[in-house]
Design a protein around this motif. Structure first.
Motif, PDB file in Angstrom:
ATOM      1  N   GLU A  48      -8.796 -34.218 -13.854  1.00 41.59           N
ATOM      2  CA  GLU A  48      -9.430 -34.555 -12.581  1.00 41.59           C
ATOM      3  C   GLU A  48     -10.658 -33.675 -12.342  1.00 41.59           C
ATOM      4  O   GLU A  48     -11.690 -34.148 -11.858  1.00 41.59           O
ATOM      5  CB  GLU A  48      -8.432 -34.368 -11.433  1.00 41.59           C
ATOM      6  N   MET A  49     -10.551 -32.393 -12.669  1.00 41.43           N
ATOM      7  CA  MET A  49     -11.676 -31.489 -12.480  1.00 41.43           C
ATOM      8  C   MET A  49     -12.766 -31.743 -13.518  1.00 41.43           C
ATOM      9  O   MET A  49     -13.958 -31.717 -13.195  1.00 41.43           O
ATOM     10  CB  MET A  49     -11.213 -30.033 -12.565  1.00 41.43           C
ATOM     11  N   LEU A  50     -12.376 -32.007 -14.746  1.00 46.72           N
ATOM     12  CA  LEU A  50     -13.362 -32.242 -15.796  1.00 46.72           C
ATOM     13  C   LEU A  50     -14.170 -33.498 -15.538  1.00 46.72           C
ATOM     14  O   LEU A  50     -15.331 -33.603 -15.942  1.00 46.72           O
ATOM     15  CB  LEU A  50     -12.663 -32.332 -17.155  1.00 46.72           C
ATOM     16  N   GLN A  51     -13.582 -34.463 -14.837  1.00 40.30           N
ATOM     17  CA  GLN A  51     -14.279 -35.715 -14.541  1.00 40.30           C
ATOM     18  C   GLN A  51     -15.002 -35.686 -13.197  1.00 40.30           C
ATOM     19  O   GLN A  51     -15.643 -36.666 -12.814  1.00 40.30           O
ATOM     20  CB  GLN A  51     -13.276 -36.878 -14.558  1.00 40.30           C
ATOM     21  N   MET A  52     -14.924 -34.577 -12.492  1.00 40.51           N
ATOM     22  CA  MET A  52     -15.572 -34.459 -11.188  1.00 40.51           C
ATOM     23  C   MET A  52     -17.079 -34.364 -11.374  1.00 40.51           C
ATOM     24  O   MET A  52     -17.590 -33.446 -12.013  1.00 40.51           O
ATOM     25  CB  MET A  52     -15.038 -33.228 -10.462  1.00 40.51           C
ATOM     26  N   THR A  53     -17.809 -35.301 -10.816  1.00 39.65           N
ATOM     27  CA  THR A  53     -19.248 -35.395 -11.038  1.00 39.65           C
ATOM     28  C   THR A  53     -20.030 -34.566 -10.026  1.00 39.65           C
ATOM     29  O   THR A  53     -19.489 -34.049  -9.050  1.00 39.65           O
ATOM     30  CB  THR A  53     -19.716 -36.846 -10.947  1.00 39.65           C
ATOM     31  N   ARG A  54     -21.313 -34.507 -10.264  1.00 37.76           N
ATOM     32  CA  ARG A  54     -22.213 -33.831  -9.326  1.00 37.76           C
ATOM     33  C   ARG A  54     -22.163 -34.506  -7.954  1.00 37.76           C
ATOM     34  O   ARG A  54     -22.100 -33.834  -6.924  1.00 37.76           O
ATOM     35  CB  ARG A  54     -23.635 -33.848  -9.889  1.00 37.76           C
ATOM     36  N   GLN A  55     -22.145 -35.841  -7.956  1.00 36.09           N
ATOM     37  CA  GLN A  55     -22.111 -36.563  -6.684  1.00 36.09           C
ATOM     38  C   GLN A  55     -20.771 -36.365  -5.978  1.00 36.09           C
ATOM     39  O   GLN A  55     -20.719 -36.234  -4.755  1.00 36.09           O
ATOM     40  CB  GLN A  55     -22.365 -38.051  -6.902  1.00 36.09           C
ATOM     41  N   ASP A  56     -19.687 -36.335  -6.753  1.00 31.57           N
ATOM     42  CA  ASP A  56     -18.372 -36.056  -6.158  1.00 31.57           C
ATOM     43  C   ASP A  56     -18.394 -34.721  -5.425  1.00 31.57           C
ATOM     44  O   ASP A  56     -17.876 -34.589  -4.307  1.00 31.57           O
ATOM     45  CB  ASP A  56     -17.285 -36.008  -7.236  1.00 31.57           C
ATOM     46  N   THR A  57     -18.990 -33.731  -6.061  1.00 32.68           N
ATOM     47  CA  THR A  57     -19.032 -32.382  -5.489  1.00 32.68           C
ATOM     48  C   THR A  57     -19.906 -32.341  -4.248  1.00 32.68           C
ATOM     49  O   THR A  57     -19.553 -31.705  -3.245  1.00 32.68           O
ATOM     50  CB  THR A  57     -19.542 -31.378  -6.531  1.00 32.68           C
ATOM     51  N   LEU A  58     -21.053 -33.016  -4.290  1.00 31.32           N
ATOM     52  CA  LEU A  58     -21.932 -33.064  -3.122  1.00 31.32           C
ATOM     53  C   LEU A  58     -21.236 -33.747  -1.943  1.00 31.32           C
ATOM     54  O   LEU A  58     -21.341 -33.304  -0.796  1.00 31.32           O
ATOM     55  CB  LEU A  58     -23.230 -33.791  -3.470  1.00 31.32           C
ATOM     56  N   ASP A  59     -20.523 -34.827  -2.234  1.00 31.46           N
ATOM     57  CA  ASP A  59     -19.779 -35.515  -1.165  1.00 31.46           C
ATOM     58  C   ASP A  59     -18.724 -34.599  -0.559  1.00 31.46           C
ATOM     59  O   ASP A  59     -18.521 -34.588   0.665  1.00 31.46           O
ATOM     60  CB  ASP A  59     -19.108 -36.775  -1.713  1.00 31.46           C
ATOM     61  N   LEU A  60     -18.044 -33.830  -1.406  1.00 36.75           N
ATOM     62  CA  LEU A  60     -17.009 -32.910  -0.926  1.00 36.75           C
ATOM     63  C   LEU A  60     -17.618 -31.827  -0.037  1.00 36.75           C
ATOM     64  O   LEU A  60     -17.096 -31.523   1.044  1.00 36.75           O
ATOM     65  CB  LEU A  60     -16.293 -32.284  -2.120  1.00 36.75           C
ATOM     66  N   LEU A  61     -18.727 -31.245  -0.472  1.00 33.24           N
ATOM     67  CA  LEU A  61     -19.376 -30.199   0.312  1.00 33.24           C
ATOM     68  C   LEU A  61     -19.923 -30.753   1.629  1.00 33.24           C
ATOM     69  O   LEU A  61     -19.849 -30.092   2.677  1.00 33.24           O
ATOM     70  CB  LEU A  61     -20.496 -29.547  -0.507  1.00 33.24           C
ATOM     71  N   ASP A  62     -20.446 -31.969   1.590  1.00 29.98           N
ATOM     72  CA  ASP A  62     -20.926 -32.603   2.823  1.00 29.98           C
ATOM     73  C   ASP A  62     -19.774 -32.817   3.810  1.00 29.98           C
ATOM     74  O   ASP A  62     -19.929 -32.644   5.020  1.00 29.98           O
ATOM     75  CB  ASP A  62     -21.594 -33.942   2.511  1.00 29.98           C
ATOM     76  N   LEU A  63     -18.599 -33.200   3.280  1.00 28.49           N
ATOM     77  CA  LEU A  63     -17.438 -33.430   4.135  1.00 28.49           C
ATOM     78  C   LEU A  63     -16.990 -32.136   4.797  1.00 28.49           C
ATOM     79  O   LEU A  63     -16.678 -32.105   6.001  1.00 28.49           O
ATOM     80  CB  LEU A  63     -16.299 -34.027   3.308  1.00 28.49           C
ATOM     81  N   LEU A  64     -16.949 -31.047   4.036  1.00 28.66           N
ATOM     82  CA  LEU A  64     -16.557 -29.754   4.592  1.00 28.66           C
ATOM     83  C   LEU A  64     -17.553 -29.291   5.648  1.00 28.66           C
ATOM     84  O   LEU A  64     -17.172 -28.697   6.665  1.00 28.66           O
ATOM     85  CB  LEU A  64     -16.453 -28.716   3.471  1.00 28.66           C
ATOM     86  N   ASP A  65     -18.815 -29.577   5.429  1.00 30.63           N
ATOM     87  CA  ASP A  65     -19.852 -29.212   6.387  1.00 30.63           C
ATOM     88  C   ASP A  65     -19.707 -30.033   7.664  1.00 30.63           C
ATOM     89  O   ASP A  65     -19.737 -29.502   8.778  1.00 30.63           O
ATOM     90  CB  ASP A  65     -21.222 -29.442   5.754  1.00 30.63           C
ATOM     91  N   ALA A  66     -19.528 -31.336   7.503  1.00 28.65           N
ATOM     92  CA  ALA A  66     -19.495 -32.239   8.651  1.00 28.65           C
ATOM     93  C   ALA A  66     -18.209 -32.129   9.459  1.00 28.65           C
ATOM     94  O   ALA A  66     -18.162 -32.588  10.607  1.00 28.65           O
ATOM     95  CB  ALA A  66     -19.676 -33.682   8.173  1.00 28.65           C
ATOM     96  N   ALA A  67     -17.171 -31.528   8.887  1.00 25.15           N
ATOM     97  CA  ALA A  67     -15.885 -31.454   9.584  1.00 25.15           C
ATOM     98  C   ALA A  67     -15.990 -30.682  10.895  1.00 25.15           C
ATOM     99  O   ALA A  67     -15.229 -30.920  11.836  1.00 25.15           O
ATOM    100  CB  ALA A  67     -14.832 -30.816   8.679  1.00 25.15           C
ATOM    101  N   GLY A  68     -16.929 -29.729  10.959  1.00 20.85           N
ATOM    102  CA  GLY A  68     -17.089 -28.939  12.174  1.00 20.85           C
ATOM    103  C   GLY A  68     -15.968 -27.958  12.417  1.00 20.85           C
ATOM    104  O   GLY A  68     -15.822 -27.439  13.522  1.00 20.85           O
ATOM    105  N   SER A  69     -15.159 -27.676  11.396  1.00 19.20           N
ATOM    106  CA  SER A  69     -13.994 -26.808  11.557  1.00 19.20           C
ATOM    107  C   SER A  69     -14.218 -25.400  11.021  1.00 19.20           C
ATOM    108  O   SER A  69     -13.406 -24.514  11.279  1.00 19.20           O
ATOM    109  CB  SER A  69     -12.782 -27.414  10.835  1.00 19.20           C
ATOM    110  N   TYR A  70     -15.295 -25.190  10.256  1.00 19.35           N
ATOM    111  CA  TYR A  70     -15.452 -23.924   9.548  1.00 19.35           C
ATOM    112  C   TYR A  70     -16.821 -23.314   9.807  1.00 19.35           C
ATOM    113  O   TYR A  70     -17.836 -24.004   9.831  1.00 19.35           O
ATOM    114  CB  TYR A  70     -15.253 -24.134   8.035  1.00 19.35           C
ATOM    115  N   ASP A  71     -16.807 -21.993   9.998  1.00 20.41           N
ATOM    116  CA  ASP A  71     -18.058 -21.250  10.072  1.00 20.41           C
ATOM    117  C   ASP A  71     -18.654 -21.080   8.686  1.00 20.41           C
ATOM    118  O   ASP A  71     -19.881 -21.033   8.534  1.00 20.41           O
ATOM    119  CB  ASP A  71     -17.812 -19.863  10.681  1.00 20.41           C
TER     120      ASP A  71
END
Length: 389
Positions: A233-256
């Motif tokens: 699962e990690m080896l197949q994780m793409t650049r776009q997958d990672t960007l989407d994940l980071l965007d989700l963590l940013d947009a969640a509004g839960s973390y400083d």
């Protein structure tokens, strides 16, 4: 009027950061805390005529106080076992609060005990989440040790932190116990993110509830994903997958702050980290090979054909790890100006040394100095005043 709280714990090092945070935050207007680490002093205070609104403490202190029979105010036991959170205490009349959690969460539990209502800022009021990546051009640089120590220290200051490990093999499990529970985890989240992409690859992650996939790491006092069991699962994780994940963590509004423990520099996941993170911490070993490889990668990244962001130099900071005395240090190239020197810890060469990696005073002091230089400009007043004013 502020609620009067009595706090009784054995460790003075638990009390000091808590009082510092209260004093420099808006909780200072809501709570007045009298803290004790010696049983006899605590009992003497409780026998006085002082009026208090609640008592919170380690089981030893609470039991000794209850024997006196003057338990006319709300009280709570601080438990080191997060699994008891929310359950009634063994002694009737009290509740249990997790001892090790983020300071805002701990203080919110105490306010509930006192029946004090505090208005909470909505996620819309939160400023953009700071995403910090820890990267390295070589292996065994101490990247994960730094990321975990930063997560722990910054949560102690009251920040809401998410630790994200993007290594192919998540090594954080060597340092902290895997979070209990049956949350779906990162594998399921990646699947749902891919399924949510619309035409043209645009991600429609607005309907994804991040909390469903998140686990709590009590020792770090922050959130994370449970380690991915299927390496594929990690080896197949793409650049776009990672960007989407980071965007989700940013947009969640839960973390400083999101601290990203990146994998190998040539992996697609790490390319996304280089692109998306506001601060990039390059970890270097105290040897020529590490410095040489770091310089070569940065030189490569400066060319348009590399696919690296053009502003990567401006966002990069350098940390020299395993630094011994100056006579033994490897000369640092002019193009690398370390923002921090983290000490060599001899005890880490011992068997089972991983148990010591989150509790070395010398290393923790170096990490704190690094955080003050990096985090304070990005999130003002974390170290010097009221973070939320």
């Amino acid at each position: 009027m502020a609620a009067r709280i009595v706090l009784a714990v054995r460790e003075s090092q638990y009390i000091e950061p808590l009082l510092h945070y209260i004093h420099h935050s808006d909780y200072g207007e809501l709570l007045r805390v009298s803290a004790f680490s010696r049983p006899e002093t605590f009992m003497e205070f409780m026998k006085s005529e002082e009026t208090v609104d609640a008592v919170v403490g380690d089981p030893f202190f609470i039991e000794a106080w209850l024997v006196e029979g003057k338990n006319t105010v709300p009280w709570a036991v601080l438990s080191e076992d997060g699994r008891t959170l929310g359950k009634s205490a063994n002694l009737a009349g009290g509740v249990v609060i997790a001892k090790y959690q983020s300071l805002p969460a701990l203080l919110e539990s105490i306010l509930q005990l006192c029946d004090v209502v505090r208005s909470r800022p909505s996620s819309a009021d939160r400023e953009q989440t700071l995403i910090l990546g820890v990267v390295s051009a070589t292996g065994s640089s101490g990247k994960t040790t730094l990321a975990l120590n930063m997560s722990k220290q910054l949560t102690d200051l009251g920040l809401s932190v998410f630790y994200l490990n993007l290594e192919s093999v998540d090594s954080s499990g060597l340092f902290v116990p895997v979070a209990a529970g049956n949350t779906p985890g990162l594998e399921r989240l990646l699947y749902d993110l891919k399924a949510g992409r619309g035409e043209g690859g645009k991600n429609n992650a607005g309907s994804i509830e991040l909390g469903r996939y998140v686990a709590r790491y009590d020792r770090l006092r922050c959130d994370a994903f449970r380690p991915v069991e299927n390496f594929k699962e990690m080896l197949q994780m793409t650049r776009q997958d990672t960007l989407d994940l980071l965007d989700l963590l940013d947009a969640a509004g839960s973390y400083d702050l999101v601290i990203v423990d990146a994998g190998s520099i040539e992996e697609e996941r790490t390319l996304a980290v280089l692109q998306r993170c506001g601060i990039l911490l390059w970890m270097l070993r105290n040897d020529e090979a590490s410095m040489y490889k770091t310089l070569r990668w940065l030189e490569y990244g400066s060319h348009p054909y590399s696919g690296w962001p053009p502003d990567i130099q401006e966002r990069s900071r350098f940390v020299l790890n395993f630094a011994a005395d100056s006579a033994q240090n490897t000369p640092v190239p002019e193009d690398i100006k370390p923002d921090a020197l983290l000490p060599y810890i001899p005890s880490w060469g011992l068997r089972h040394h991983v148990e010591l990696c989150l509790s070395s005073p010398q290393f923790m002091a170096g990490v704190q100095q690094l955080c003050e230089g990096l985090i304070e400009p990005a999130l003002p007043r974390v170290f010097t005043g009221n973070l939320h004013e």
